[in-house]
Design a protein around this motif. Structure first.
Motif, PDB file in Angstrom:
ATOM      1  N   VAL A 160       0.841  -1.192   0.000  1.00  0.00           N
ATOM      2  CA  VAL A 160       0.000   0.000   0.000  1.00  0.00           C
ATOM      3  C   VAL A 160       0.876   1.242   0.000  1.00  0.00           C
ATOM      4  O   VAL A 160       1.839   1.320   0.760  1.00  0.00           O
ATOM      5  N   ARG A 161       0.531   2.213  -0.840  1.00  0.00           N
ATOM      6  CA  ARG A 161       1.230   3.500  -0.860  1.00  0.00           C
ATOM      7  C   ARG A 161       0.276   4.569  -0.353  1.00  0.00           C
ATOM      8  O   ARG A 161      -0.843   4.706  -0.853  1.00  0.00           O
ATOM      9  N   ALA A 162       0.674   5.300   0.661  1.00  0.00           N
ATOM     10  CA  ALA A 162      -0.109   6.414   1.186  1.00  0.00           C
ATOM     11  C   ALA A 162       0.844   7.575   1.380  1.00  0.00           C
ATOM     12  O   ALA A 162       1.611   7.614   2.342  1.00  0.00           O
ATOM     13  N   GLY A 163       0.838   8.509   0.442  1.00  0.00           N
ATOM     14  CA  GLY A 163       1.794   9.605   0.491  1.00  0.00           C
ATOM     15  C   GLY A 163       3.209   9.081   0.423  1.00  0.00           C
ATOM     16  O   GLY A 163       3.556   8.280  -0.452  1.00  0.00           O
ATOM     17  N   ARG A 164       4.049   9.462   1.366  1.00  0.00           N
ATOM     18  CA  ARG A 164       5.450   9.017   1.371  1.00  0.00           C
ATOM     19  C   ARG A 164       5.618   7.612   1.945  1.00  0.00           C
ATOM     20  O   ARG A 164       6.693   7.045   1.893  1.00  0.00           O
ATOM     21  N   PHE A 165       4.541   7.053   2.500  1.00  0.00           N
ATOM     22  CA  PHE A 165       4.632   5.769   3.190  1.00  0.00           C
ATOM     23  C   PHE A 165       4.291   4.605   2.254  1.00  0.00           C
ATOM     24  O   PHE A 165       3.317   4.652   1.508  1.00  0.00           O
ATOM     25  N   PHE A 166       5.108   3.568   2.336  1.00  0.00           N
ATOM     26  CA  PHE A 166       4.909   2.341   1.569  1.00  0.00           C
ATOM     27  C   PHE A 166       4.868   1.196   2.573  1.00  0.00           C
ATOM     28  O   PHE A 166       5.860   0.916   3.248  1.00  0.00           O
ATOM     29  N   VAL A 167       3.700   0.582   2.710  1.00  0.00           N
ATOM     30  CA  VAL A 167       3.496  -0.464   3.712  1.00  0.00           C
ATOM     31  C   VAL A 167       3.458  -1.814   3.012  1.00  0.00           C
ATOM     32  O   VAL A 167       2.698  -2.006   2.049  1.00  0.00           O
ATOM     33  N   TYR A 168       4.253  -2.756   3.497  1.00  0.00           N
ATOM     34  CA  TYR A 168       4.349  -4.046   2.821  1.00  0.00           C
ATOM     35  C   TYR A 168       4.601  -5.150   3.850  1.00  0.00           C
ATOM     36  O   TYR A 168       4.973  -4.899   4.989  1.00  0.00           O
ATOM     37  N   GLY A 169       4.385  -6.388   3.407  1.00  0.00           N
ATOM     38  CA  GLY A 169       4.683  -7.548   4.226  1.00  0.00           C
ATOM     39  C   GLY A 169       5.944  -8.236   3.743  1.00  0.00           C
ATOM     40  O   GLY A 169       6.541  -7.840   2.727  1.00  0.00           O
ATOM     41  N   ALA A 170       6.351  -9.282   4.431  1.00  0.00           N
ATOM     42  CA  ALA A 170       7.594  -9.976   4.101  1.00  0.00           C
ATOM     43  C   ALA A 170       7.595 -10.478   2.666  1.00  0.00           C
ATOM     44  O   ALA A 170       8.637 -10.499   1.999  1.00  0.00           O
ATOM     45  N   HIS A 171       6.403 -10.862   2.154  1.00  0.00           N
ATOM     46  CA  HIS A 171       6.318 -11.416   0.803  1.00  0.00           C
ATOM     47  C   HIS A 171       6.593 -10.375  -0.277  1.00  0.00           C
ATOM     48  O   HIS A 171       6.812 -10.720  -1.435  1.00  0.00           O
ATOM     49  N   ASP A 172       6.574  -9.068   0.077  1.00  0.00           N
ATOM     50  CA  ASP A 172       6.818  -8.010  -0.902  1.00  0.00           C
ATOM     51  C   ASP A 172       8.073  -7.203  -0.585  1.00  0.00           C
ATOM     52  O   ASP A 172       8.216  -6.073  -1.039  1.00  0.00           O
ATOM     53  N   LYS A 173       8.976  -7.795   0.166  1.00  0.00           N
ATOM     54  CA  LYS A 173      10.171  -7.065   0.592  1.00  0.00           C
ATOM     55  C   LYS A 173      10.961  -6.504  -0.590  1.00  0.00           C
ATOM     56  O   LYS A 173      11.493  -5.405  -0.525  1.00  0.00           O
ATOM     57  N   ARG A 210       9.927  -5.297  -3.282  1.00  0.00           N
ATOM     58  CA  ARG A 210       9.223  -4.263  -4.045  1.00  0.00           C
ATOM     59  C   ARG A 210       9.273  -2.891  -3.375  1.00  0.00           C
ATOM     60  O   ARG A 210       8.700  -1.935  -3.889  1.00  0.00           O
ATOM     61  N   ALA A 211       9.942  -2.784  -2.250  1.00  0.00           N
ATOM     62  CA  ALA A 211       9.989  -1.516  -1.526  1.00  0.00           C
ATOM     63  C   ALA A 211      10.771  -0.481  -2.327  1.00  0.00           C
ATOM     64  O   ALA A 211      11.935  -0.706  -2.659  1.00  0.00           O
ATOM     65  N   PRO A 212      10.171   0.665  -2.668  1.00  0.00           N
ATOM     66  CA  PRO A 212      10.867   1.680  -3.476  1.00  0.00           C
ATOM     67  C   PRO A 212      11.885   2.450  -2.643  1.00  0.00           C
ATOM     68  O   PRO A 212      11.749   2.566  -1.425  1.00  0.00           O
ATOM     69  N   VAL A 213      12.869   3.004  -3.313  1.00  0.00           N
ATOM     70  CA  VAL A 213      13.927   3.730  -2.609  1.00  0.00           C
ATOM     71  C   VAL A 213      13.475   5.132  -2.212  1.00  0.00           C
ATOM     72  O   VAL A 213      14.084   5.759  -1.346  1.00  0.00           O
ATOM     73  N   ASN A 214      12.430   5.647  -2.830  1.00  0.00           N
ATOM     74  CA  ASN A 214      11.998   7.026  -2.586  1.00  0.00           C
ATOM     75  C   ASN A 214      10.818   7.108  -1.628  1.00  0.00           C
ATOM     76  O   ASN A 214      10.028   8.050  -1.686  1.00  0.00           O
ATOM     77  N   ALA A 215      10.664   6.123  -0.741  1.00  0.00           N
ATOM     78  CA  ALA A 215       9.534   6.101   0.181  1.00  0.00           C
ATOM     79  C   ALA A 215      10.008   5.772   1.585  1.00  0.00           C
ATOM     80  O   ALA A 215      11.121   5.274   1.796  1.00  0.00           O
ATOM     81  N   VAL A 216       9.153   6.074   2.557  1.00  0.00           N
ATOM     82  CA  VAL A 216       9.375   5.599   3.920  1.00  0.00           C
ATOM     83  C   VAL A 216       8.759   4.209   3.974  1.00  0.00           C
ATOM     84  O   VAL A 216       7.545   4.052   4.048  1.00  0.00           O
ATOM     85  N   ASN A 217       9.609   3.201   3.883  1.00  0.00           N
ATOM     86  CA  ASN A 217       9.143   1.828   3.778  1.00  0.00           C
ATOM     87  C   ASN A 217       8.876   1.246   5.166  1.00  0.00           C
ATOM     88  O   ASN A 217       9.745   1.264   6.037  1.00  0.00           O
ATOM     89  N   LEU A 218       7.672   0.723   5.352  1.00  0.00           N
ATOM     90  CA  LEU A 218       7.262   0.161   6.629  1.00  0.00           C
ATOM     91  C   LEU A 218       6.885  -1.300   6.420  1.00  0.00           C
ATOM     92  O   LEU A 218       5.883  -1.605   5.766  1.00  0.00           O
ATOM     93  N   ARG A 219       7.696  -2.185   6.968  1.00  0.00           N
ATOM     94  CA  ARG A 219       7.369  -3.605   6.897  1.00  0.00           C
ATOM     95  C   ARG A 219       6.497  -3.958   8.101  1.00  0.00           C
ATOM     96  O   ARG A 219       6.940  -3.870   9.244  1.00  0.00           O
ATOM     97  N   ILE A 220       5.269  -4.343   7.834  1.00  0.00           N
ATOM     98  CA  ILE A 220       4.311  -4.617   8.898  1.00  0.00           C
ATOM     99  C   ILE A 220       3.814  -6.050   8.782  1.00  0.00           C
ATOM    100  O   ILE A 220       3.226  -6.444   7.761  1.00  0.00           O
ATOM    101  N   GLU A 221       4.075  -6.834   9.821  1.00  0.00           N
ATOM    102  CA  GLU A 221       3.560  -8.197   9.912  1.00  0.00           C
ATOM    103  C   GLU A 221       2.401  -8.179  10.901  1.00  0.00           C
ATOM    104  O   GLU A 221       2.572  -7.839  12.065  1.00  0.00           O
ATOM    105  N   ALA A 222       1.208  -8.535  10.425  1.00  0.00           N
ATOM    106  CA  ALA A 222       0.004  -8.317  11.218  1.00  0.00           C
ATOM    107  C   ALA A 222      -0.201  -9.364  12.301  1.00  0.00           C
ATOM    108  O   ALA A 222      -0.650  -9.047  13.389  1.00  0.00           O
ATOM    109  N   GLY A 223       0.083 -10.633  12.014  1.00  0.00           N
ATOM    110  CA  GLY A 223      -0.295 -11.663  12.968  1.00  0.00           C
ATOM    111  C   GLY A 223      -1.790 -11.571  13.222  1.00  0.00           C
ATOM    112  O   GLY A 223      -2.577 -11.524  12.287  1.00  0.00           O
TER     113      GLY A 223
END
Length: 288
Positions: free
Chosen positions: A95-108, A110-123
């Motif tokens: 998910v991209r929301a403004g400068r934030f890019f939220v992803y899970g381990a399966h999309d590690k 794909r994290a862009p270099v120009n974003a604040v990348n947040l790896r979130i594992e929900a459990g």
């Protein structure tokens, strides 16, 4: 836990689906049920509610609540005998929301270099970033950061911790998150480690915890919870904020905006902005 994991699906017109969701939010017997509401077919005015009850009682009570709305077509599906939550999350796109890019381990990768990348594992915690309320909060925070930096941020009902972690990753030196669910606090702390974010997560109900009061007043408070607790916490959130401080409120339906805003306006807040995504609303308000 249920013997067989099930998913409850209800489809119907937007007005009916939103009314059902509002009734579910107001029912204390259903406050622990994870569900979502979204638009499935705009042309046909079809909205969809998906619920994942974890006990037989939750399943029965949720289905009973939906039965009060005959215009909804309700389907109960048995889920495969597998880690269905992990499977569902693995199929979610980043998910991209403004400068934030939220992803899970399966999309590690794909994290862009120009974003604040947040790896979130929900459990078992809420807040992967895909829900309209979480996206709304992140977008609102992104826009606020164009003009301000926030020294002290509190995240009430932190879930996975994504909002507090987003604050810490964008320069907030004091970030605190709370949740009434102990497993969520553990998951949020693990996510903070994954993201190398300095955040303190606390198992707490409301804002009365000593460690929450110790860091007050806050420049900004996130509260991505439900409408009834948002209303109930309006006075406490005011006290936690410094004058001129900002609160980002979400977890409420568009139909609940008026009720929530009335509670905060009575405490001396003014509306700065509202963001709508699907049936959900995010409110940015300022303490006068």
């Amino acid at each position: 836990m249920t013997t067989d994991a099930v998913q409850i699906i209800a489809r119907g017109p937007r007005a009916v689906a939103e009314a059902a969701a509002e009734a579910i939010d107001a029912d204390p017997m259903l406050e622990g049920v994870t569900y979502s509401i979204l638009e499935e077919d705009e042309d046909r005015d079809v909205w969809r509610i998906d619920a994942f009850p974890t006990t037989e009682d939750e399943s029965r009570d949720f289905a009973s609540a939906l039965a009060a709305y005959p215009a909804l077509k309700v389907l109960v599906e048995k889920l495969a005998d597998a880690d269905w939550l992990a499977m569902a999350l693995s199929g979610l796109p980043p998910v991209r929301a403004g400068r934030f890019f939220v992803y899970g381990a399966h999309d590690k990768g794909r994290a862009p270099v120009n974003a604040v990348n947040l790896r979130i594992e929900a459990g078992a915690a809420f807040g992967t970033g895909h829900h309209g309320t979480t996206v709304g909060c992140l977008q609102a925070y992104h826009d606020l950061l164009k003009a301000h930096r926030y020294e002290r941020v509190l995240d009430v009902g932190a879930g996975t911790g994504v909002l507090a972690i987003a604050a810490a990753r964008t320069g907030t030196p004091i970030a605190v998150g709370t949740d009434i669910d102990a497993p969520s606090v553990r998951i949020a702390a693990e996510n903070a480690v994954l993201n190398k974010a300095k955040v303190r997560f606390l198992h707490a109900s409301g804002l009365g915890h000593a460690s929450v009061r110790e860091k007050a007043p806050y420049d900004l408070v996130f509260a991505n919870i439900l409408a009834p607790p948002l209303v109930a916490l309006s006075h406490d959130i005011k006290l936690a904020l410094k004058p001129g401080g900002i609160a980002i409120l979400s977890g409420l339906l568009r139909t609940q905006e008026r009720r929530v805003l009335a509670a905060y306006r009575s405490k001396g807040f003014t509306l700065v902005r509202r963001i709508h995504r699907d049936a959900w609303a995010t409110l940015v308000i300022k303490r006068n």
